[in-house]
Design a protein around this motif. Structure first.
Motif, PDB file in Angstrom:
ATOM      1  N   SER A 163       0.855  -1.188   0.000  1.00  0.00           N
ATOM      2  CA  SER A 163       0.000   0.000   0.000  1.00  0.00           C
ATOM      3  C   SER A 163       0.891   1.239   0.000  1.00  0.00           C
ATOM      4  CB  SER A 163      -0.917  -0.018   1.232  1.00  0.00           C
ATOM      5  OG  SER A 163      -1.679   1.162   1.295  1.00  0.00           O
ATOM      6  N   THR A 164       1.061   1.815  -1.165  1.00  0.00           N
ATOM      7  CA  THR A 164       2.018   2.910  -1.349  1.00  0.00           C
ATOM      8  C   THR A 164       1.842   4.069  -0.369  1.00  0.00           C
ATOM      9  OG1 THR A 164       2.250   2.350  -3.690  1.00  0.00           O
ATOM     10  CG2 THR A 164       2.915   4.566  -3.028  1.00  0.00           C
ATOM     11  N   PRO A 165       0.618   4.555  -0.131  1.00  0.00           N
ATOM     12  CA  PRO A 165       0.483   5.734   0.753  1.00  0.00           C
ATOM     13  C   PRO A 165       0.911   5.492   2.191  1.00  0.00           C
ATOM     14  CG  PRO A 165      -1.511   5.376  -0.540  1.00  0.00           C
ATOM     15  CD  PRO A 165      -0.679   4.158  -0.698  1.00  0.00           C
ATOM     16  N   THR A 166       1.089   4.214   2.570  1.00  0.00           N
ATOM     17  CA  THR A 166       1.443   3.914   3.960  1.00  0.00           C
ATOM     18  C   THR A 166       2.942   3.835   4.193  1.00  0.00           C
ATOM     19  OG1 THR A 166       1.497   1.479   3.743  1.00  0.00           O
ATOM     20  CG2 THR A 166      -0.671   2.517   4.076  1.00  0.00           C
ATOM     21  N   MET A 167       3.749   4.007   3.174  1.00  0.00           N
ATOM     22  CA  MET A 167       5.180   3.750   3.315  1.00  0.00           C
ATOM     23  C   MET A 167       5.881   4.823   4.155  1.00  0.00           C
ATOM     24  SD  MET A 167       6.419   2.371  -0.432  1.00  0.00           S
ATOM     25  CE  MET A 167       6.540   4.021  -1.105  1.00  0.00           C
ATOM     26  N   LEU A 168       6.710   4.362   5.085  1.00  0.00           N
ATOM     27  CA  LEU A 168       7.706   5.210   5.751  1.00  0.00           C
ATOM     28  C   LEU A 168       9.063   4.698   5.298  1.00  0.00           C
ATOM     29  CD1 LEU A 168       8.362   7.485   7.795  1.00  0.00           C
ATOM     30  CD2 LEU A 168       8.508   5.717   9.550  1.00  0.00           C
ATOM     31  N   MET A 169       9.826   5.562   4.631  1.00  0.00           N
ATOM     32  CA  MET A 169      11.085   5.153   4.013  1.00  0.00           C
ATOM     33  C   MET A 169      12.280   5.657   4.808  1.00  0.00           C
ATOM     34  SD  MET A 169      10.039   5.970   0.040  1.00  0.00           S
ATOM     35  CE  MET A 169       9.212   7.527   0.468  1.00  0.00           C
ATOM     36  N   ARG A 170      13.340   4.867   4.830  1.00  0.00           N
ATOM     37  CA  ARG A 170      14.591   5.312   5.435  1.00  0.00           C
ATOM     38  C   ARG A 170      15.307   6.248   4.464  1.00  0.00           C
ATOM     39  NH1 ARG A 170      17.541   3.255   9.665  1.00  0.00           N
ATOM     40  NH2 ARG A 170      16.375   1.284   9.690  1.00  0.00           N
ATOM     41  N   ARG A 171      15.750   7.382   4.974  1.00  0.00           N
ATOM     42  CA  ARG A 171      16.417   8.342   4.102  1.00  0.00           C
ATOM     43  C   ARG A 171      17.639   7.725   3.417  1.00  0.00           C
ATOM     44  NH1 ARG A 171      16.027  13.708   4.277  1.00  0.00           N
ATOM     45  NH2 ARG A 171      17.383  14.817   2.832  1.00  0.00           N
ATOM     46  N   ALA A 172      18.408   6.933   4.161  1.00  0.00           N
ATOM     47  CA  ALA A 172      19.606   6.323   3.578  1.00  0.00           C
ATOM     48  C   ALA A 172      19.261   5.442   2.387  1.00  0.00           C
ATOM     49  CB  ALA A 172      20.342   5.510   4.641  1.00  0.00           C
ATOM     50  N   THR A 173      18.088   4.811   2.421  1.00  0.00           N
ATOM     51  CA  THR A 173      17.657   3.987   1.289  1.00  0.00           C
ATOM     52  C   THR A 173      17.385   4.852   0.076  1.00  0.00           C
ATOM     53  OG1 THR A 173      16.681   2.399   2.837  1.00  0.00           O
ATOM     54  CG2 THR A 173      15.960   2.272   0.556  1.00  0.00           C
ATOM     55  N   LEU A 174      16.637   5.921   0.272  1.00  0.00           N
ATOM     56  CA  LEU A 174      16.357   6.835  -0.841  1.00  0.00           C
ATOM     57  C   LEU A 174      17.629   7.434  -1.404  1.00  0.00           C
ATOM     58  CD1 LEU A 174      13.192   8.672   0.484  1.00  0.00           C
ATOM     59  CD2 LEU A 174      13.361   7.546  -1.739  1.00  0.00           C
ATOM     60  N   GLU A 175      18.541   7.828  -0.521  1.00  0.00           N
ATOM     61  CA  GLU A 175      19.780   8.428  -1.008  1.00  0.00           C
ATOM     62  C   GLU A 175      20.637   7.431  -1.770  1.00  0.00           C
ATOM     63  OE1 GLU A 175      21.495  10.226   2.462  1.00  0.00           O
ATOM     64  OE2 GLU A 175      20.347  12.095   2.183  1.00  0.00           O
ATOM     65  N   ALA A 176      20.617   6.167  -1.351  1.00  0.00           N
ATOM     66  CA  ALA A 176      21.372   5.143  -2.078  1.00  0.00           C
ATOM     67  C   ALA A 176      20.839   4.961  -3.497  1.00  0.00           C
ATOM     68  CB  ALA A 176      21.307   3.816  -1.316  1.00  0.00           C
ATOM     69  N   LEU A 177      19.550   5.235  -3.682  1.00  0.00           N
ATOM     70  CA  LEU A 177      18.941   5.111  -5.008  1.00  0.00           C
ATOM     71  C   LEU A 177      19.038   6.397  -5.822  1.00  0.00           C
ATOM     72  CD1 LEU A 177      15.615   3.285  -4.022  1.00  0.00           C
ATOM     73  CD2 LEU A 177      17.805   2.265  -4.657  1.00  0.00           C
ATOM     74  N   GLY A 178      19.521   7.474  -5.210  1.00  0.00           N
ATOM     75  CA  GLY A 178      19.518   8.764  -5.896  1.00  0.00           C
ATOM     76  C   GLY A 178      18.136   9.388  -5.958  1.00  0.00           C
ATOM     77  N   GLY A 179      17.268   9.069  -4.973  1.00  0.00           N
ATOM     78  CA  GLY A 179      15.890   9.566  -4.985  1.00  0.00           C
ATOM     79  C   GLY A 179      15.059   8.827  -6.009  1.00  0.00           C
ATOM     80  N   TYR A 180      13.922   9.408  -6.344  1.00  0.00           N
ATOM     81  CA  TYR A 180      13.055   8.821  -7.364  1.00  0.00           C
ATOM     82  C   TYR A 180      13.661   9.048  -8.748  1.00  0.00           C
ATOM     83  CZ  TYR A 180       9.178   8.472  -3.957  1.00  0.00           C
ATOM     84  OH  TYR A 180       8.359   8.169  -2.899  1.00  0.00           O
ATOM     85  N   ASP A 181      13.375   8.141  -9.666  1.00  0.00           N
ATOM     86  CA  ASP A 181      13.807   8.264 -11.053  1.00  0.00           C
ATOM     87  C   ASP A 181      12.885   9.265 -11.748  1.00  0.00           C
ATOM     88  OD1 ASP A 181      14.331   8.026 -13.770  1.00  0.00           O
ATOM     89  OD2 ASP A 181      14.478   5.836 -13.737  1.00  0.00           O
TER      90      ASP A 181
END
Length: 298
Positions: A163-181
């Motif tokens: 369920s996409t709207p429920t996601m809490l993401m770790r910042r380090a994970t997002l930064e490892a991906l370079g944010g959203y494409d």
């Protein structure tokens, strides 16, 4: 206590916006940062956002002069934030008061390799009336099947279950991906695929969010002809192929590509159907039924 950043993304959400922003103010978790991002709304949303930003001096406000699309607008907001954990919050939805408190606690239990915590949600119609829960349950309230936790790369290839709207993401994970494409028209499938390759996901069996269903929402536009949704899905499937390491993961991707091919054929999206058929060929997975369906409809 970790800082949590809410990136509140608005595009023509004026009729829902006050309920969404009030739900931020109602959070029981005290250590929050709020970044309001308006993606060039034309319905008066900017005026509401200005009012809330003035009433809450710690909130940041970014009014984009031109529509950027969700991925680019989110990245602009992310760049302004500092939180250890991040919520991508569409401002036609509503956060329940205990949401962040519950999810931060789940992260603490899950450990440092957990990149995202997700939960169940209530689905509402445009008037705010309850439609159903996101996950189907039996008479005793048990989930069948239970959404996956841990290393879920193959799971996210084979089926949609988060369920996409429920996601809490770790910042380090997002930064490892370079944010959203930013080349994609939507973000969640790509985030799931790239993040789950190296990070664990954790399902928390509670309801934290009210997701609003209405005709202009992205999920309601999927697979319509000339919509860029399917083209983005094909891009993500090609990324996934490059990330697969085992026969089981490739088999899971086959399930995904075959399902997407069926959708493309059903909606007469012929260029996308040809690309998906080619991808099935590269996976050495074209079945006689795939061949017949493609020749008849593609």
């Amino acid at each position: 206590m970790p800082l949590v950043s809410i990136i509140a993304l608005c595009y023509n959400h004026a009729r829902f916006l006050e309920a969404a922003l009030d739900s931020i103010l109602a959070q029981t978790y005290p250590h929050l940062e709020v970044v309001l991002v308006d993606d060039a709304s034309t319905d008066g949303s900017a005026d509401i956002l200005r009012r809330y930003a003035a009433q809450n001096p710690g909130w940041q406000l970014l009014l984009l002069p031109e529509n950027q699309n969700n991925c680019r607008a989110f990245n602009r907001g992310l760049a302004l934030s500092r939180g250890e954990f991040i919520i991508d919050f569409a401002t036609d939805d509503v956060l329940l008061p205990e949401r962040i408190t519950q999810q931060v606690a789940a992260f603490a239990q899950a450990g440092p390799r957990c990149g995202m915590v997700y939960t169940d949600a209530e689905l509402l119609d445009e008037s705010g009336r309850f439609v159903r829960h996101y996950y189907r349950r039996d008479a005793r309230g048990n989930l069948h099947p239970r959404p996956a936790s841990g290393l879920v790369f193959a799971d996210v290839l084979a089926r949609y279950f988060i369920s996409t709207p429920t996601m809490l993401m770790r910042r380090a994970t997002l930064e490892a991906l370079g944010g959203y494409d930013e080349t994609l028209s939507y973000e969640d499938f790509d985030f799931w695929v790239r993040a789950s390759r190296d990070w664990e996901f954790q399902f928390l069996d509670t309801i934290t969010t009210c997701k609003r269903l209405h005709p202009s929402s992205m999920s309601q536009r999927a697979y319509r002809r000339h919509d860029p949704y399917l083209a983005s899905t094909i891009q993500v499937c090609r990324k996934a192929l490059a990330l697969c390491r085992t026969p089981e993961e490739r088999a899971a991707l086959v399930v995904r590509v075959r399902w997407e091919l069926r959708q493309a054929l059903r909606h007469r999206s012929r260029p996308e159907a040809r690309e998906l058929y080619q991808l099935l060929s590269e996976l050495d997975a074209v079945s006689p039924l795939d061949w017949v369906a493609f020749k008849v409809l593609g």
